[in-house]
Scaffold this motif. Sequence first.
Motif, PDB file in Angstrom:
ATOM      1  N   ASP A   8       0.686  -1.357  -0.084  1.00 24.25           N
ATOM      2  CA  ASP A   8      -0.019   0.004   0.019  1.00 24.25           C
ATOM      3  C   ASP A   8       0.685   1.184   0.177  1.00 24.25           C
TER       4      ASP A   8
ATOM      5  N   THR B 133      -6.184   5.750   4.245  1.00 18.54           N
ATOM      6  CA  THR B 133      -7.188   5.383   2.960  1.00 18.54           C
ATOM      7  C   THR B 133      -8.760   5.419   3.227  1.00 18.54           C
TER       8      THR B 133
ATOM      9  N   ASP C 295      -4.149   8.431   0.430  1.00 13.64           N
ATOM     10  CA  ASP C 295      -5.083   8.055  -0.616  1.00 13.64           C
ATOM     11  C   ASP C 295      -6.335   8.957  -0.737  1.00 13.64           C
TER      12      ASP C 295
ATOM     13  N   ASP D 160      -6.931   9.043  -7.081  1.00 14.93           N
ATOM     14  CA  ASP D 160      -7.507   8.373  -8.332  1.00 14.93           C
ATOM     15  C   ASP D 160      -7.969   9.471  -9.286  1.00 14.93           C
TER      16      ASP D 160
END
Length: 230
Positions: free
Chosen positions: A13, A70, A97, A121
């Motif tokens: 990760d 995250t 994240d 993302d």
Amino acid sequence: MKISGLQKMTLLDFPGHVACTVFLGGCDFRCPFCHNFELVLSTSPTAMEEEELLAFLKKRFGLLDGVAITGGEPCLHPGLPELMKKIHDLGFQVKLDTNGAHPALLRAILEQSLADYVAMDIKNSPESYARTVGLKEIDLAPIRESVSLLMEGRTDYEFRTTVVKELHTAEDFERIGPWIAGSRRYFLQAFTDRDSVPFGGLHAPDADTMRAYAEIVRAYVPQTSLRGVD
């Protein structure tokens, strides 16, 4: 801050680090391919309080050197910068994240040097963004601002797209490429189905299609790579 989950050790990760992964609940997107949908809806029970997490980290210093945060979407939590500072003060590197929908908090984190690595993302091309994140419509201005913030280079970062056969096309990547042109690195990761994914009937593109998509973006981001593709 309430912690929704903790993976006590991961080599995946946080690139280059032996880390743990901290999960925070809640998200403003409803991506049909999400692996952590119970966190999106905040239906999972609280795993621990912030103080318990910090006590865990103190005991793991020397065994772990990083913490990946995250969700869900961590930037929904106003207390995130303070949590990241406390983790940093214990001597750990911190990875964040994010979906990029909260540029004000992201800016505060970057200005205070609280993130050593950020993975954001890029869900799809602008034209396909709303349906990919499960919304009827979306204001992309915050997403674009977060892209610009990271490309200023205040910390190390990556952009990444989870590629779903039913949601992504070559035309989408022809639009993503110019959008993030000149960015540090970009990963295309193949969708994998799990029991926690909220909608069935989704698939990963085949390996040749994934390679073709990567080649399209590589013209704009030379450091474009694949994850989850043999």
